[in-house]
Write a protein that holds these residues in place. Structure first.
Motif, PDB file in Angstrom:
ATOM      1  N   ARG A 155      41.260  37.905  42.788  1.00 29.12           N
ATOM      2  CA  ARG A 155      42.389  38.813  42.631  1.00 29.12           C
ATOM      3  C   ARG A 155      42.279  39.992  43.588  1.00 29.12           C
ATOM      4  O   ARG A 155      43.275  40.440  44.172  1.00 29.12           O
ATOM      5  CB  ARG A 155      42.465  39.306  41.184  1.00 29.12           C
ATOM      6  N   LEU A 156      41.076  40.491  43.768  1.00 32.14           N
ATOM      7  CA  LEU A 156      40.868  41.615  44.678  1.00 32.14           C
ATOM      8  C   LEU A 156      41.169  41.201  46.112  1.00 32.14           C
ATOM      9  O   LEU A 156      41.810  41.942  46.866  1.00 32.14           O
ATOM     10  CB  LEU A 156      39.427  42.110  44.561  1.00 32.14           C
ATOM     11  N   GLN A 157      40.723  40.005  46.487  1.00 31.61           N
ATOM     12  CA  GLN A 157      40.987  39.512  47.840  1.00 31.61           C
ATOM     13  C   GLN A 157      42.485  39.366  48.080  1.00 31.61           C
ATOM     14  O   GLN A 157      42.991  39.705  49.155  1.00 31.61           O
ATOM     15  CB  GLN A 157      40.287  38.151  48.039  1.00 31.61           C
ATOM     16  N   ALA A 158      43.218  38.835  47.089  1.00 36.05           N
ATOM     17  CA  ALA A 158      44.666  38.673  47.230  1.00 36.05           C
ATOM     18  C   ALA A 158      45.355  40.022  47.370  1.00 36.05           C
ATOM     19  O   ALA A 158      46.290  40.192  48.167  1.00 36.05           O
ATOM     20  CB  ALA A 158      45.213  37.902  46.032  1.00 36.05           C
ATOM     21  N   GLU A 159      44.887  41.021  46.587  1.00 34.88           N
ATOM     22  CA  GLU A 159      45.482  42.355  46.663  1.00 34.88           C
ATOM     23  C   GLU A 159      45.219  42.994  48.018  1.00 34.88           C
ATOM     24  O   GLU A 159      46.112  43.627  48.610  1.00 34.88           O
ATOM     25  CB  GLU A 159      44.911  43.224  45.543  1.00 34.88           C
ATOM     26  N   ILE A 160      44.005  42.824  48.538  1.00 37.85           N
ATOM     27  CA  ILE A 160      43.680  43.369  49.861  1.00 37.85           C
ATOM     28  C   ILE A 160      44.536  42.712  50.942  1.00 37.85           C
ATOM     29  O   ILE A 160      45.031  43.372  51.858  1.00 37.85           O
ATOM     30  CB  ILE A 160      42.181  43.173  50.157  1.00 37.85           C
ATOM     31  N   LYS A 161      44.725  41.395  50.826  1.00 38.91           N
ATOM     32  CA  LYS A 161      45.553  40.682  51.807  1.00 38.91           C
ATOM     33  C   LYS A 161      46.988  41.189  51.783  1.00 38.91           C
ATOM     34  O   LYS A 161      47.609  41.408  52.836  1.00 38.91           O
ATOM     35  CB  LYS A 161      45.509  39.176  51.516  1.00 38.91           C
ATOM     36  N   ILE A 213      47.487  53.663  51.073  1.00 36.35           N
ATOM     37  CA  ILE A 213      47.101  52.238  50.986  1.00 36.35           C
ATOM     38  C   ILE A 213      45.622  52.067  51.311  1.00 36.35           C
ATOM     39  O   ILE A 213      44.879  51.344  50.642  1.00 36.35           O
ATOM     40  CB  ILE A 213      47.970  51.392  51.934  1.00 36.35           C
ATOM     41  N   ILE A 214      45.185  52.758  52.381  1.00 35.72           N
ATOM     42  CA  ILE A 214      43.760  52.641  52.775  1.00 35.72           C
ATOM     43  C   ILE A 214      42.856  53.170  51.658  1.00 35.72           C
ATOM     44  O   ILE A 214      41.834  52.570  51.308  1.00 35.72           O
ATOM     45  CB  ILE A 214      43.515  53.408  54.084  1.00 35.72           C
ATOM     46  N   ALA A 215      43.248  54.308  51.068  1.00 31.97           N
ATOM     47  CA  ALA A 215      42.448  54.871  49.975  1.00 31.97           C
ATOM     48  C   ALA A 215      42.411  53.936  48.783  1.00 31.97           C
ATOM     49  O   ALA A 215      41.387  53.771  48.121  1.00 31.97           O
ATOM     50  CB  ALA A 215      43.032  56.234  49.569  1.00 31.97           C
ATOM     51  N   PHE A 216      43.534  53.267  48.481  1.00 33.46           N
ATOM     52  CA  PHE A 216      43.594  52.328  47.353  1.00 33.46           C
ATOM     53  C   PHE A 216      42.668  51.129  47.581  1.00 33.46           C
ATOM     54  O   PHE A 216      41.949  50.691  46.693  1.00 33.46           O
ATOM     55  CB  PHE A 216      45.042  51.863  47.172  1.00 33.46           C
ATOM     56  N   ILE A 217      42.666  50.627  48.825  1.00 30.58           N
ATOM     57  CA  ILE A 217      41.798  49.476  49.149  1.00 30.58           C
ATOM     58  C   ILE A 217      40.333  49.868  48.996  1.00 30.58           C
ATOM     59  O   ILE A 217      39.518  49.150  48.402  1.00 30.58           O
ATOM     60  CB  ILE A 217      42.086  48.978  50.582  1.00 30.58           C
ATOM     61  N   LEU A 220      39.358  50.077  45.321  1.00 33.14           N
ATOM     62  CA  LEU A 220      39.145  48.760  44.696  1.00 33.14           C
ATOM     63  C   LEU A 220      37.794  48.182  45.058  1.00 33.14           C
ATOM     64  O   LEU A 220      37.064  47.656  44.236  1.00 33.14           O
ATOM     65  CB  LEU A 220      40.267  47.801  45.115  1.00 33.14           C
ATOM     66  N   ILE A 221      37.443  48.273  46.354  1.00 34.64           N
ATOM     67  CA  ILE A 221      36.163  47.700  46.827  1.00 34.64           C
ATOM     68  C   ILE A 221      34.990  48.434  46.194  1.00 34.64           C
ATOM     69  O   ILE A 221      34.052  47.835  45.676  1.00 34.64           O
ATOM     70  CB  ILE A 221      36.092  47.750  48.354  1.00 34.64           C
ATOM     71  N   LYS A 224      34.644  47.645  42.502  1.00 35.28           N
ATOM     72  CA  LYS A 224      34.092  46.287  42.271  1.00 35.28           C
ATOM     73  C   LYS A 224      32.585  46.299  42.322  1.00 35.28           C
ATOM     74  O   LYS A 224      31.908  45.706  41.495  1.00 35.28           O
ATOM     75  CB  LYS A 224      34.658  45.322  43.329  1.00 35.28           C
ATOM     76  N   PHE A 225      31.992  47.016  43.329  1.00 34.19           N
ATOM     77  CA  PHE A 225      30.544  47.038  43.439  1.00 34.19           C
ATOM     78  C   PHE A 225      29.904  47.853  42.327  1.00 34.19           C
ATOM     79  O   PHE A 225      28.811  47.569  41.879  1.00 34.19           O
ATOM     80  CB  PHE A 225      30.126  47.618  44.788  1.00 34.19           C
ATOM     81  N   ILE A 226      30.590  48.882  41.853  1.00 35.78           N
ATOM     82  CA  ILE A 226      30.013  49.713  40.769  1.00 35.78           C
ATOM     83  C   ILE A 226      29.973  48.941  39.458  1.00 35.78           C
ATOM     84  O   ILE A 226      29.018  48.944  38.726  1.00 35.78           O
ATOM     85  CB  ILE A 226      30.834  51.012  40.603  1.00 35.78           C
ATOM     86  N   PHE A 227      31.041  48.229  39.114  1.00 35.44           N
ATOM     87  CA  PHE A 227      31.118  47.523  37.830  1.00 35.44           C
ATOM     88  C   PHE A 227      30.623  46.112  37.943  1.00 35.44           C
ATOM     89  O   PHE A 227      30.488  45.448  36.970  1.00 35.44           O
ATOM     90  CB  PHE A 227      32.543  47.552  37.314  1.00 35.44           C
TER      91      PHE A 227
END
Length: 227
Positions: A155-161, A213-217, A220-221, A224-227
């Motif tokens: 899901r994260l990859q799709a959102e980044i794309k 947008i850059i800040a949102f990406i 998310l990244i 993901k690494f924290i949780f």
């Protein structure tokens, strides 16, 4: 000469069962009961003294009394294919009247016709579900959590794309707007044959939406690494 029948009552009377897993000390209880009107001396022996600890391993049982003996099997690598030949023997005799100064000396002076004994074999049991059910449950938990992580990652990859594509479209729109602005500026500016050429205009900053947008990406990244 006929052998004297054992006077003590043993519980259990035929075998000692030890239930695994055998990664720690496993204890079997042996109860010795004296139904007679005399004191009885007892001694517990085994064919594998290095593998067992017996407490108490000897003593005197008063008339109509009983003693619980703890037989402790030391940890070892269990092999179901290995045949177990360990045995125990409870040896007894009637205690003499009066005080007993040394039980050790009493056993040394005992004659064969005074001795009684009972033999028990050792049985090792491994729980039926110890090697099958537990690993299955553990594997299912691992697979479930792994699948959840894979779904989140997809899901994260799709959102980044999607955000990358939106960012590319915004850049294209910005380039077109910039070209139109420069063209309008050039066409509206007066030309002079003697004056210096007009200085090129500064490139406008990126729209705020691009930075969001850059800040949102990045958020998310990092999340993901924290949780």
């Amino acid at each position: 000469m006929a052998k004297t029948e054992q006077i003590l009552k043993l519980t259990p009377d035929g075998e000692l069962r030890f239930r695994g897993p055998f990664t720690d000390v496993v204890t079997a209880e042996l109860k010795l009961s004296n139904p007679s009107e005399k004191r009885v001396c007892f001694k517990v022996k085994t064919t594998a003294p290095k593998r067992y600890c017996v407490r108490p391993n000897s003593g005197i049982i008063e008339p109509n009394q009983s003693v619980s003996v703890a037989v402790m099997l030391q940890p070892f690598d269990y092999d179901p294919q290995e045949k177990n030949k360990h045995k125990f023997m409870v040896q007894t005799m009637f205690a003499p009247d009066g005080p007993i100064e040394s039980q050790e000396q009493l056993w040394k002076e005992a004659t064969p016709d005074m001795l009684m004994d009972s033999k028990l074999k050792c049985v090792f049991e491994m729980p039926a579900d110890s090697s099958s059910q537990a690993p299955v449950v553990k594997a299912s938990i691992v697979d479930s959590e792994s699948g959840k992580k894979d779904d989140d990652y997809q899901r994260l990859q799709a959102e980044i794309k999607r955000l990358t594509e939106d960012n590319a479209k915004l850049k294209e729109s910005e380039v077109r707007l910039r070209k139109v602005a420069i063209s309008d500026t050039v066409s509206s500016s007066p030309t002079s044959s003697s004056g210096p050429a007009p200085a090129p205009q500064a490139v406008p900053n990126l729209p705020p939406i691009v930075y969001l947008i850059i800040a949102f990406i990045l958020g998310l990244i990092i999340g993901k690494f924290i949780f």
